[in-house]
Design a protein around this motif. Structure first.
Motif, PDB file in Angstrom:
ATOM      1  N   ASN A  34       0.939   2.673  -7.265  1.00 56.64           N
ATOM      2  CA  ASN A  34       2.150   1.876  -7.419  1.00 56.64           C
ATOM      3  C   ASN A  34       3.111   2.505  -8.428  1.00 56.64           C
ATOM      4  N   SER A  39      -2.755  -5.849   1.921  1.00 57.46           N
ATOM      5  CA  SER A  39      -1.764  -6.900   1.633  1.00 57.46           C
ATOM      6  C   SER A  39      -1.166  -6.684   0.249  1.00 57.46           C
ATOM      7  N   HIS A  40      -1.924  -6.051  -0.620  1.00 54.76           N
ATOM      8  CA  HIS A  40      -1.428  -5.826  -1.974  1.00 54.76           C
ATOM      9  C   HIS A  40      -0.406  -4.688  -2.039  1.00 54.76           C
ATOM     10  N   ARG A 100       5.269  -7.266   5.729  1.00 56.91           N
ATOM     11  CA  ARG A 100       4.134  -7.868   5.053  1.00 56.91           C
ATOM     12  C   ARG A 100       4.173  -9.407   5.081  1.00 56.91           C
ATOM     13  N   GLN A 101       5.324  -9.983   4.758  1.00 55.46           N
ATOM     14  CA  GLN A 101       5.410 -11.449   4.670  1.00 55.46           C
ATOM     15  C   GLN A 101       5.069 -12.147   5.979  1.00 55.46           C
ATOM     16  N   ALA A 147       3.598 -13.719  -2.147  1.00 54.63           N
ATOM     17  CA  ALA A 147       4.054 -13.318  -3.474  1.00 54.63           C
ATOM     18  C   ALA A 147       4.327 -11.821  -3.499  1.00 54.63           C
ATOM     19  N   ARG A 148       5.266 -11.406  -4.316  1.00 51.12           N
ATOM     20  CA  ARG A 148       5.500  -9.966  -4.458  1.00 51.12           C
ATOM     21  C   ARG A 148       4.324  -9.353  -5.175  1.00 51.12           C
ATOM     22  N   PRO A 149       3.890  -8.170  -4.768  1.00 52.89           N
ATOM     23  CA  PRO A 149       2.737  -7.573  -5.435  1.00 52.89           C
ATOM     24  C   PRO A 149       3.043  -7.304  -6.906  1.00 52.89           C
ATOM     25  N   VAL A 150       2.106  -7.645  -7.729  1.00 50.82           N
ATOM     26  CA  VAL A 150       2.215  -7.307  -9.138  1.00 50.82           C
ATOM     27  C   VAL A 150       1.127  -6.288  -9.431  1.00 50.82           C
TER      28      VAL A 150
END
Lengths: 319, 335
Positions: free
Chosen positions: A197, A218-219, A238-239, B269-272
């Motif tokens: 990331n 999903s992450h 993704r959503q 949720a947006r990935p954190v």
């Protein structure tokens, strides 16, 4: 719409198996896959073992020639290029492998491993290369002492960092990560996912992230593609996967993921039986023998991979 | 604590170590737990934490030449460590059965499924060949195999991964054991098959009122089918609690870190960033002194240089961490 970095057009890969008098056996590992990657996004590719995810990854990097179909990278058909042009293009696309134990040469020091890409492509002077290697190590969070050590002296998580450093050496635009965290323990897996990331933000990378683990997918993903028996069954942002009305296989896959919440009551498993062998793919929709919603048409006609909403593609007669 | 019945399995101060050229390397460092009849206990931890060695030590399956073990294991009133080899063999596969992770290596490739399952029945129950074969077929049907007659005559390589795991479960259950030890029973399987196998295990366990010791690294799997969880780190149990409590209110910093580091299946949720635990699992020969988790622990303090005792935060919730001395959590902060 963002610029398209990589595009697969109706790509098929068939591996021949043994041929006998009466029949020829072959594995259709990837069938008719069309997929595009926009610059800067992370596309997650998910599917169970043997569904063709890794083969597709290798086709996209021109590590394997397709049986039919075309792959375009930054506006050029990569299989029409000359060897030297392809070599040049390869600097922009790299891969991180699943197994950090077998993907690093045990007889090379870390410096040699990380310097090799520059040597192959004839980049920089000796001192420049040393500087680059040192900054690579820093980028992936390894100490400078690592340079003179060998791969066996590192843990799985550290080796995966080395694999990532090697992939980033040539400052690629595209990184294909093939199950990069599957061999790692959860506490270390989180470190490596965070590293992916961070690097994406820092270096403006585009990822194709291949995994069998839907929670990981999903992450990390912006968009997700689901594969089953060599075909794409669904591609959507993704959503979209948080809602229903997905391909029946995707829904079954989502239901099957174990949730770390004891209060969660699991629905009765939707899918019975195992996926068929890719040597004998069923006629019609390849998913029909396990599909709870299959009808007559599903047994005969391969469903078209079509858009059902903006950005949402799936192949199912029932949706 | 007043218990009406004795627990079915009681493990007290179990230790196991391996003899290596570098000396004696401890793998399990004095662990204790108990398991009631019909109860499901999850043993969770990362690779190398000693989960599998614990299971093997309970059944005395560790290699005698290269390992040492000590401690007590009571099963239904018998001390398994004191039994003769002959007597423990009569218990293994009969009253305590084991399901292994890799069905391809746990099954004998040169015997048919039927031969392997009926062997268990002939050995432990003294059945004749034909009766054993028939009973084997029934067990296969019980584990959801559609055409048992045909499967009995097949060899392991002719079955898919999911079917092999079902056959292995059938073999474990055929003598109706009181305790089943399942070591990562679904790790080698795809998620859709894993879901089927977990549902099957839960159903059979309830039907036959077996106790189940489930060893897994997957917190999702453990959350789904266990009553109680013991978390292992570097050869020790660091926390044990009823499953809902452990997931809702984990106490040990390692358990908290482990739960926080798993990516959630969440598309909204947006990935954190994930909360990773820094550093890595120590290798067996290099477990630090004091609390084994202390070098990676965000809340370590001076006391952690010594091994913490087993502290109760509730009647059924124990944790090995100095933060909980006196039964309540020490407020972290300086001064």
């Amino acid at each position: 719409m963002a610029e398209i970095l990589l595009e697969a057009r109706k790509v098929t890969k068939i591996f021949p198996l043994k041929t006998t008098w009466t029949r020829r056996l072959q594995v259709a590992a990837v069938t008719d896959v069309s997929l595009s990657l926009q610059a800067g996004e992370t596309l997650g590719l998910v599917g169970e073992s043997g569904c063709g995810k890794s083969t597709l990854g290798r086709l996209l990097l021109a590590l394997l020639p397709p049986t039919s179909g075309e792959i375009w990278f930054a506006g050029r058909n990569i299989f029409s290029l000359s060897r030297s042009e392809l070599r040049h293009l390869r600097r922009q696309m790299q891969i991180v492998f699943q197994d950090p134990y077998s993907s690093l040469n045990p007889r090379m020091t870390i410096r040699q491993i990380l310097e090799e890409p520059y040597i192959i492509h004839g980049l920089g002077s000796k001192t420049e290369r040393r500087d680059w290697v040192a900054s690579l190590l820093h980028d992936v969070g390894l100490p400078a002492e690592a340079l003179h050590r060998y791969p066996h002296e590192f843990s799985g998580g550290q080796r995966q960092r080395l694999g990532i450093a090697r992939a980033l050496a040539l400052k690629p635009h595209l990184v294909i990560a093939d199950e990069p965290v599957s061999a790692l323990d959860v506490s270390v897996q989180a470190q490596v996912l965070n590293l992916f990331n961070d690097l994406k933000g820092k270096m403006g990378l585009t990822y194709l992230f291949i995994s069998h683990d839907l929670s990981v997918i999903s992450h990390v993903s912006d968009r997700i593609a689901v594969m089953y028996l060599g075909r794409l069954v669904e591609v959507a942002p993704r959503q979209r996967y948080g809602q229903r009305g997905l391909h029946p296989y995707t829904e079954a896959l989502l239901d099957a993921v174990p949730v770390a919440d004891p209060a969660f009551r699991r629905p009765v498993p939707r899918l019975q039986g195992d996926p068929p062998s890719p040597v004998q793919i069923p006629p019609g929709c390849p998913f029909h023998p396990r599909c709870p919603e299959a009808e007559a048409i599903c047994r005969e006609v391969v469903p078209e991979f079509r858009p059902v909403a903006a950005d949402h593609w799936l192949s199912c007669h029932r949706r | 604590m007043s218990r009406v019945a004795e627990p079915l399995l009681q493990v007290a101060d179990l230790q196991a170590a391996f003899l290596t050229p570098a000396g004696l390397v401890p793998a399990v460092n004095g662990i204790s737990f108990s398991l009631g009849a019909g109860e499901t206990l999850g043993l969770v931890g990362e690779s190398g934490c000693g989960k599998t060695v614990t299971a093997l030590a309970i059944l005395r399956l560790l290699p005698e030449q290269t390992s040492q073990q000590s401690g007590k294991v009571w099963f239904a009133g018998q001390d398994l460590m004191a039994l003769s080899k002959h007597d423990i063999r009569a218990i293994r596969g009969n009253r305590i059965a084991m399901i292994f992770q890799e069905p391809m290596t746990a099954l004998n490739p040169v015997l048919t499924i039927g031969e392997q399952i009926s062997e268990v029945l002939r050995l432990h129950r003294g059945l004749e060949r034909r009766a054993a074969w028939q009973e084997a077929g029934q067990t296969l049907r019980q584990v959801g195999i559609a055409d048992p007659e045909e499967r009995l005559r097949q060899y392991p390589h002719q079955l898919s991964g999911g079917l092999r795991q079902r056959a292995l479960i059938a073999m474990a259950l055929v003598c109706q054991p009181q305790l089943v030890i399942a070591d990562e029973p679904t790790t080698a399987l795809d998620v859709t098959i894993q879901a089927q196998i977990l549902a099957l295990l839960a159903e059979l366990r309830a039907q036959m009122n077996m106790a189940l010791l489930l060893i897994s690294h997957n917190l999702g799997v453990v959350a789904q089918i266990t009553d109680r969880v013991a978390v292992m780190y570097a050869g020790r149990i660091v926390e044990t609690a009823p499953t809902p409590r452990l997931f809702a209110a984990p106490c040990h910093p390692y358990t908290q870190g482990l739960l926080a580091s798993v990516p959630k299946l969440d598309f909204q949720a947006r990935p954190v960033r994930l909360q990773a635990i820094p550093g890595q699992v120590p290798s067996l020969g290099e477990v630090p002194a004091g609390c084994p988790f202390q070098p990676r622990c965000p809340r370590a303090f001076a006391a952690c240089q010594e091994m913490p005792p087993w502290l109760s935060v509730a009647a059924d919730h124990q944790v090995a961490c100095w933060l909980y001395q006196g039964g309540t959590e020490k407020v972290s902060g300086h001064g």
